[in-house]
Design a protein around this motif. Structure first.
Motif, PDB file in Angstrom:
ATOM      1  N   UNK A  23      16.801   2.901   8.484  1.00 11.36           N
ATOM      2  CA  UNK A  23      18.473   2.575   8.614  1.00 11.36           C
ATOM      3  C   UNK A  23      19.166   3.420   9.338  1.00 11.36           C
ATOM      4  N   UNK A  24      18.186   4.843   9.699  1.00  9.50           N
ATOM      5  CA  UNK A  24      18.739   5.898  10.247  1.00  9.50           C
ATOM      6  C   UNK A  24      19.950   6.013  10.727  1.00  9.50           C
ATOM      7  N   UNK A  25      20.963   6.570  11.217  1.00  9.09           N
ATOM      8  CA  UNK A  25      22.275   6.889  11.441  1.00  9.09           C
ATOM      9  C   UNK A  25      23.193   7.107  10.128  1.00  9.09           C
ATOM     10  N   UNK A  26      22.963   5.950   9.633  1.00  7.43           N
ATOM     11  CA  UNK A  26      23.727   5.232   8.548  1.00  7.43           C
ATOM     12  C   UNK A  26      24.101   5.324   7.865  1.00  7.43           C
ATOM     13  N   UNK A  27      22.946   6.195   7.007  1.00 10.08           N
ATOM     14  CA  UNK A  27      22.572   7.460   5.629  1.00 10.08           C
ATOM     15  C   UNK A  27      22.901   8.372   5.502  1.00 10.08           C
ATOM     16  N   UNK A  28      23.877   8.629   7.369  1.00  6.97           N
ATOM     17  CA  UNK A  28      24.752   9.805   7.329  1.00  6.97           C
ATOM     18  C   UNK A  28      25.569   9.718   7.474  1.00  6.97           C
ATOM     19  N   UNK A  29      26.256   8.448   7.571  1.00  2.60           N
ATOM     20  CA  UNK A  29      27.490   7.915   8.209  1.00  2.60           C
ATOM     21  C   UNK A  29      28.310   7.203   7.810  1.00  2.60           C
ATOM     22  N   UNK A  30      27.733   5.484   7.152  1.00  3.74           N
ATOM     23  CA  UNK A  30      28.933   4.727   6.954  1.00  3.74           C
ATOM     24  C   UNK A  30      27.952   4.915   5.424  1.00  3.74           C
ATOM     25  N   UNK A  31      26.843   5.310   4.818  1.00  3.99           N
ATOM     26  CA  UNK A  31      26.226   5.128   3.430  1.00  3.99           C
ATOM     27  C   UNK A  31      25.956   6.303   3.034  1.00  3.99           C
ATOM     28  N   UNK A  32      26.878   6.798   2.000  1.00  2.00           N
ATOM     29  CA  UNK A  32      26.771   8.172   0.486  1.00  2.00           C
ATOM     30  C   UNK A  32      26.048   7.455  -0.081  1.00  2.00           C
ATOM     31  N   UNK A  33      25.002   6.896  -1.101  1.00  2.16           N
ATOM     32  CA  UNK A  33      24.553   6.241  -2.002  1.00  2.16           C
ATOM     33  C   UNK A  33      23.939   4.814  -1.626  1.00  2.16           C
ATOM     34  N   UNK A  34      22.772   5.121  -1.915  1.00  3.83           N
ATOM     35  CA  UNK A  34      22.003   3.288  -1.963  1.00  3.83           C
ATOM     36  C   UNK A  34      20.641   3.909  -2.720  1.00  3.83           C
ATOM     37  N   UNK A  35      21.104   2.427  -3.850  1.00  2.11           N
ATOM     38  CA  UNK A  35      20.197   2.237  -4.604  1.00  2.11           C
ATOM     39  C   UNK A  35      18.842   1.504  -4.548  1.00  2.11           C
ATOM     40  N   UNK A  36      17.759   2.074  -3.881  1.00  2.00           N
ATOM     41  CA  UNK A  36      16.875   0.733  -3.364  1.00  2.00           C
ATOM     42  C   UNK A  36      15.948   0.072  -4.122  1.00  2.00           C
ATOM     43  N   UNK A  37      15.418  -1.104  -4.341  1.00  2.00           N
ATOM     44  CA  UNK A  37      14.292  -1.708  -4.726  1.00  2.00           C
ATOM     45  C   UNK A  37      13.700  -2.382  -3.615  1.00  2.00           C
ATOM     46  N   UNK A  38      12.280  -2.250  -3.564  1.00  2.00           N
ATOM     47  CA  UNK A  38      11.531  -2.326  -2.638  1.00  2.00           C
ATOM     48  C   UNK A  38      10.153  -2.866  -2.892  1.00  2.00           C
ATOM     49  N   UNK A  39      10.202  -4.127  -3.009  1.00  2.00           N
ATOM     50  CA  UNK A  39       9.009  -5.272  -3.297  1.00  2.00           C
ATOM     51  C   UNK A  39       8.014  -5.826  -1.695  1.00  2.00           C
ATOM     52  N   UNK A  40       7.056  -5.880  -2.228  1.00  2.00           N
ATOM     53  CA  UNK A  40       6.240  -6.481  -1.630  1.00  2.00           C
ATOM     54  C   UNK A  40       6.229  -8.426  -2.701  1.00  2.00           C
ATOM     55  N   UNK A  41       5.441  -8.940  -1.689  1.00  2.00           N
ATOM     56  CA  UNK A  41       5.925 -10.819  -2.238  1.00  2.00           C
ATOM     57  C   UNK A  41       4.875 -10.706  -3.195  1.00  2.00           C
ATOM     58  N   UNK A  53       0.814  -1.291  -0.332  1.00  5.54           N
ATOM     59  CA  UNK A  53       0.161  -0.078  -0.046  1.00  5.54           C
ATOM     60  C   UNK A  53       0.557   1.218  -0.149  1.00  5.54           C
ATOM     61  N   UNK A  54       2.557   1.309   0.199  1.00  6.08           N
ATOM     62  CA  UNK A  54       2.854   2.466   0.065  1.00  6.08           C
ATOM     63  C   UNK A  54       3.656   2.577  -1.804  1.00  6.08           C
ATOM     64  N   UNK A  55       3.502   4.025  -1.638  1.00  2.00           N
ATOM     65  CA  UNK A  55       4.117   4.159  -2.737  1.00  2.00           C
ATOM     66  C   UNK A  55       5.825   4.397  -2.620  1.00  2.00           C
ATOM     67  N   UNK A  56       6.082   4.159  -4.222  1.00  2.00           N
ATOM     68  CA  UNK A  56       8.367   3.917  -4.114  1.00  2.00           C
ATOM     69  C   UNK A  56       8.134   4.959  -2.645  1.00  2.00           C
ATOM     70  N   UNK A  57       8.609   6.391  -3.278  1.00  4.61           N
ATOM     71  CA  UNK A  57       8.341   7.153  -2.118  1.00  4.61           C
ATOM     72  C   UNK A  57       8.521   6.901  -0.586  1.00  4.61           C
ATOM     73  N   UNK A  58       7.242   6.848  -0.754  1.00  2.00           N
ATOM     74  CA  UNK A  58       7.345   6.089   0.748  1.00  2.00           C
ATOM     75  C   UNK A  58       8.139   4.644   1.362  1.00  2.00           C
ATOM     76  N   UNK A  59       7.886   3.473   0.192  1.00  2.00           N
ATOM     77  CA  UNK A  59       8.741   2.567   0.717  1.00  2.00           C
ATOM     78  C   UNK A  59      10.181   2.531   0.769  1.00  2.00           C
ATOM     79  N   UNK A  60      10.940   3.916  -0.086  1.00  2.00           N
ATOM     80  CA  UNK A  60      12.174   4.024   0.716  1.00  2.00           C
ATOM     81  C   UNK A  60      12.367   4.939   1.785  1.00  2.00           C
ATOM     82  N   UNK A  61      11.611   6.095   1.733  1.00  2.00           N
ATOM     83  CA  UNK A  61      11.882   6.683   3.252  1.00  2.00           C
ATOM     84  C   UNK A  61      12.168   5.842   4.192  1.00  2.00           C
ATOM     85  N   UNK A  62      10.651   4.664   3.924  1.00  2.00           N
ATOM     86  CA  UNK A  62      10.860   3.544   5.290  1.00  2.00           C
ATOM     87  C   UNK A  62      12.073   2.692   5.498  1.00  2.00           C
ATOM     88  N   UNK A  63      13.220   3.031   3.829  1.00  2.00           N
ATOM     89  CA  UNK A  63      14.527   2.228   4.448  1.00  2.00           C
ATOM     90  C   UNK A  63      15.064   2.946   5.362  1.00  2.00           C
TER      91      UNK A  63
END
Length: 88
Positions: A67-85, A53-63
């Motif tokens: 991941x929290x602070x990892x997005x600020x420190x350990x991860x510079x770029x993240x390509x996401x493919x988020x699907x339901x079963x 029920x989430x849009x692509x943008x909402x799925x990315x925001x959830x990810x």
């Protein structure tokens, strides 16, 4: 498997994924400003009913939120493919 990928998997486990695949593409970006600062480049493929029920943008925001602070420190770029079963 790197410590960063293990930590990503641990954090993303809260989304109860049926499948998760994380690929470290950092070596392809050597010399890039973000890579020099220590943040890695990753590709994430994740299947979870948490995305229903989430849009692509909402799925990315959830990810990103998961991941929290990892997005600020350990991860510079993240390509996401988020699907339901049903979508995988």
């Amino acid at each position: 498997m790197s410590d960063t990928i293990r930590l990503m998997q641990d954090k993303l486990a809260t989304l109860a994924p049926q499948h998760i695949d994380i690929r470290d593409d950092s070596a392809k970006h050597a010399g890039h400003a973000g890579a020099r600062a220590g943040g890695g480049h990753y590709q994430l493929y994740i299947v979870s009913d948490a995305f229903a029920g989430l849009t692509t943008l909402a799925r990315h925001r959830l990810v990103y939120d998961t991941l929290g602070e990892m997005m600020q420190v350990r991860i510079h770029a993240l390509s996401i493919s988020a699907k339901t079963a049903q979508e995988s």
